[in-house]
Write an enzyme that holds these catalytic residues in place. Structure first.
Site, mmCIF file in Angstrom:
data_model
loop_
_atom_site.group_PDB
_atom_site.id
_atom_site.type_symbol
_atom_site.label_atom_id
_atom_site.label_comp_id
_atom_site.label_asym_id
_atom_site.label_seq_id
_atom_site.Cartn_x
_atom_site.Cartn_y
_atom_site.Cartn_z
ATOM 1 N N TYR A 259 -0.384 -3.025 13.684
ATOM 2 C CA TYR A 259 -1.249 -2.257 12.779
ATOM 3 C C TYR A 259 -2.205 -1.344 13.550
ATOM 4 C CZ TYR A 259 -4.423 -1.463 8.840
ATOM 5 O OH TYR A 259 -5.183 -0.889 7.853
ATOM 6 N N GLU B 74 0.818 -1.223 0.000
ATOM 7 C CA GLU B 74 0.000 0.000 0.000
ATOM 8 C C GLU B 74 0.846 1.264 0.000
ATOM 9 O OE1 GLU B 74 -3.949 1.672 2.282
ATOM 10 O OE2 GLU B 74 -3.604 -0.447 2.006
ATOM 11 N N ASP C 297 -2.951 -3.061 3.021
ATOM 12 C CA ASP C 297 -3.472 -3.201 4.383
ATOM 13 C C ASP C 297 -4.562 -4.267 4.439
ATOM 14 O OD1 ASP C 297 -1.763 -1.259 5.170
ATOM 15 O OD2 ASP C 297 -3.273 0.285 5.532
#
Length: 729
Positions: free
Chosen positions: A310, A9, A105
């Protein structure tokens, strides 16, 4: 030899993956090795096409052209990142590439980023999915050893497309309809509008609130004990002054007799691990950071420093497969001040319990916890250090035993009335040791304050030296700040006018209004479109926000619409509902909204017109409060000229230490403070130079000013263009 293209990403994540996969040959927008080619997006490289790509008439905003309902929505490459799209495209089309690995992601939006690129390139090669929650070398290696088939995520992709297309149909049509019908820069969305409505409802509650005086009784004994009166129902307050007056009068010259001493052993467990919203709330309460700022700091700690997992997670639990990695994580974060705490936890085997380990409560990502990566505190900024501290302490607290204490409740009789006192004896500090026993509980609402109790036995008589009446006033609900607004967005069910429990439960289970990843942007968007403004820490609705709520269709103001959408989007993600059925419903709903706005006989009143004229089109300018200060904005949406009147800077007032406002333009700019302090920009430059030991030169000050400008809202972007790029999530 056939190769696999890996789509990350962001460039930083791509570099980490490339390093692990030994892809060290640099190309134009990619890194290559013997088996893999790692390339990257820059967020979205592809998006839904603007209305004018379907019909040139949509270039102009005309009410009669609405609704805009193309049969199929087209994809377009975002101009600003077109170069990187072409770099990704050229790698995907290579003849020696036989497989695509999606490494964006792990979530709905991440799926969309990669799949839209693949769809736009019109490539049909097998897809695999990398699904990881941290970007440490170990996590990447484990992830590549357990790649999932791309087909397993087709429904998630369909759900993401459905969300995006529905926002296009409803968001763009409603915004154009409102703007052209009422000749004002108005935009709405299924998340933005109900959020504004919640702020308005809270202000109405405050406005309509009537404070009531309540009364109580307090007795003080000669051994410094404070006793609080309670009625037969255990209430310490009464709104009946005459009743309290009578009781106080009747208690004169009475002592207190101890009826019972109740001892209860109690336990309290640590608050749960952080998800993004809870972390944003705490960072706002403790440090005043905005939701957006906290997310940006977390992103650095995740991507750059690789010390936290994350950030965009909505879970406060970890899955059972993570439990085995906890000792390594404790060793990694257990340095410096955390060493003794981590060492304590590592002395015994870690017991997984339902308070923090629950597979059923982890969807895309587990809670935010430390990684196994090396921690270099010297590389952190002050803000990064503070956010890291919050996460590590919460992680350690969850692994510590319960806080155990003995609660003592002393029940006494003075005359015929009951009085109580409460105290606490700590048996085991447990998780509160992590916070040095300074952890504040938000939920403590007990009227009877705890105190240090003297040695007392049942049947003792206590000499009362003073009996007095106490009083206070009921308080209106507090205005929202960013922390409490995040809570309301996460759980908006109390603002819903619905009897549908399933719908309310869905809103709760899907995370309420917006997602953990979008809430910060939504709040920012509301500030930047001047629907809300900040006064101190409190959020207030503006006149524009009030009028918008009066003009939009009723359904758009309620979280119910989002609840219904999320219910259906969840069904699409689970393969229980076809995307096409949902989009057909959204198109019909769009027709209803546009029709309702068109037939409205209401008016929008610009009550913030300034005496200044727009330098571009000559129309009157509107004075608005932006997030960083006051601005003048052209009222013509097609012109969209903006100019700063004043902005809050990071410079501090030398008298009261508050942030200074910078007013004016060019050489005439002046710093001003609410305390009355004034200072010319030229004087400010001289002062900074002296304070830094004559090291600061003109370039330093220019650099400082440039940094301030970076933090402003973008200026002079045509509003119509800005609206086109808005995402109505």
């Amino acid at each position: 030899m056939a190769k696999s293209v890996v789509i990350a990403e962001k460039p930083s994540v791509a570099r980490d993956i490339a390093r692990v996969l030994k892809c060290d040959k640099k190309g134009n927008g990619y890194l290559e090795g013997s088996k893999y080619i790692v390339t990257w997006a820059l967020g979205h490289l592809v998006t839904l096409a603007d209305p004018e790509s379907y019909d040139v008439k949509y270039k102009k905003w005309n009410l009669e052209d609405l609704p805009m309902l193309p049969e199929r929505l087209k994809l377009t490459v975002i101009k600003q990142t077109g170069k990187q799209f072409n770099a990704v495209k050229s790698q995907l089309l290579r003849k020696d590439v036989n497989e695509i690995i999606v490494a964006t992601d792990a979530g709905r939006e991440g799926e969309l980023v990669a799949r839209w690129i693949i769809d736009k390139v019109r490539i049909n090669k097998p897809i695999k999915r990398l699904w990881i929650s941290s970007v440490t070398d170990k996590a990447i290696k484990d992830g590549f050893a357990n790649l999932k088939p791309g087909k397993a995520y087709d429904n998630l992709y369909a759900s993401a497309v459905a969300r995006s297309e529905a926002d296009w149909y409803i968001g763009l049509n409603a915004t154009r309809a409102l703007t052209t019908r009422f000749n004002a820069q108005l935009n709405c969305g299924r998340v933005q509008t109900p959020t504004v409505a919640m702020i308005a409802n809270r202000e109405d509650e405050i406005k309509n609130f009537k404070a009531q005086t309540y009364y109580g009784i307090e007795a003080q004994t000669t051994n410094q004990l404070k006793l609080t009166w309670q009625d037969a129902n255990g209430n310490s307050r009464s709104f009946n002054k005459e009743k309290i007056d009578g009781i106080v009068k009747g208690l004169d010259k009475h002592n207190a007799t101890v009826l019972e001493i109740d001892k209860k052993q109690k336990k309290s467990f640590s608050p749960g691990l952080y998800d993004l919203t809870e972390l944003q709330r705490d960072a706002n309460k403790k440090f005043g950071y905005s939701a957006k700022e906290t997310l940006n700091i977390m992103q650095k700690l995740y991507e750059q420093h690789k010390v936290l997992t994350y950030p965009r997670t909505d879970s406060r639990y970890i899955s059972s497969d993570i439990v085995g990695t906890l000792p390594e994580r404790l060793k990694a974060c257990g340095v410096g001040e955390y060493r003794p705490l981590a060492h304590k936890v590592l002395q015994k085997p870690i017991k997984a319990n339902k308070s923090f380990v629950d597979d059923s409560k982890v969807s895309d990502h587990h809670a935010i916890i430390p990684t196994e990566g090396y921690v270099n505190f010297s590389a952190f900024t002050d803000k990064e250090r503070k956010i890291y501290d919050l996460v590590v302490k919460r992680f350690l607290a969850v692994l510590f035993p319960a806080f155990e204490y003995e609660q003592l409740t002393l029940r006494t009789k003075i005359g015929n009335e009951t009085f109580i006192a409460r105290g606490k004896t700590i048996l085991h500090a447990g998780w509160k040791e992590v916070y040095e026993n300074r952890f504040e509980d938000d939920d403590v609402t007990d009227e009877v304050k705890e105190q240090l109790l003297p040695r007392i036995e049942k049947g003792d008589t206590l000499t009362v030296k003073l009996i007095m009446q106490t009083s206070g006033q009921t308080k209106a609900p507090a205005r929202f700040n960013e922390a409490t607004l995040l809570s309301a967005m996460e759980n908006p069910t109390k603002y819903m006018d619905t009897q549908n429990k399933q719908l309310a439960d869905t809103l709760k289970s899907t995370g309420g209004l917006g997602t953990v990843a979008t809430r910060a942007d939504i709040i920012d968007k509301l500030f930047n479109s001047f629907l809300i403004e900040k006064r101190g820490k409190d959020i207030h609705i503006t006149s524009k926000g009030r009028q918008l709520l009066d003009l939009v269709p009723e359904e758009l103001k309620s979280p119910t619409l989002t609840g219904e959408w999320e219910q259906k989007l969840e069904a699409i993600a689970k393969g229980k509902l076809k995307k096409e059925v949902f989009i057909s419903e959204m198109k019909n709903y769009t027709k209803e909204i546009v029709s309702e706005i068109k037939s409205s006989d209401k008016k929008y009143k610009h009550d913030n017109i300034s005496t200044k004229s727009c330098p571009d089109c000559g129309k009157p300018m509107l004075e608005v409060n932006g997030k960083k200060g006051k601005m003048l904005v052209c009222q013509d949406r097609e012109c969209g000229h903006r100019k700063n009147v004043s902005r809050t800077t990071n410079a501090r007032c030398p008298q009261c230490k508050k942030k200074l406002e910078l007013r004016g333009e060019g050489a005439g700019q002046i710093f001003a403070c609410k305390c009355g302090y004034r200072e010319k920009l030229s004087t400010f430059q001289e002062r900074r130079k002296k304070e830094s030991g004559n090291k600061a030169d003109k370039r330093d000050v220019q650099k400082y000013m440039k940094q301030q400008k970076k933090e402003e809202e973008p200026l002079n972007n045509p509003f119509a263009e800005a609206l086109k790029k808005l995402k109505f999530d």
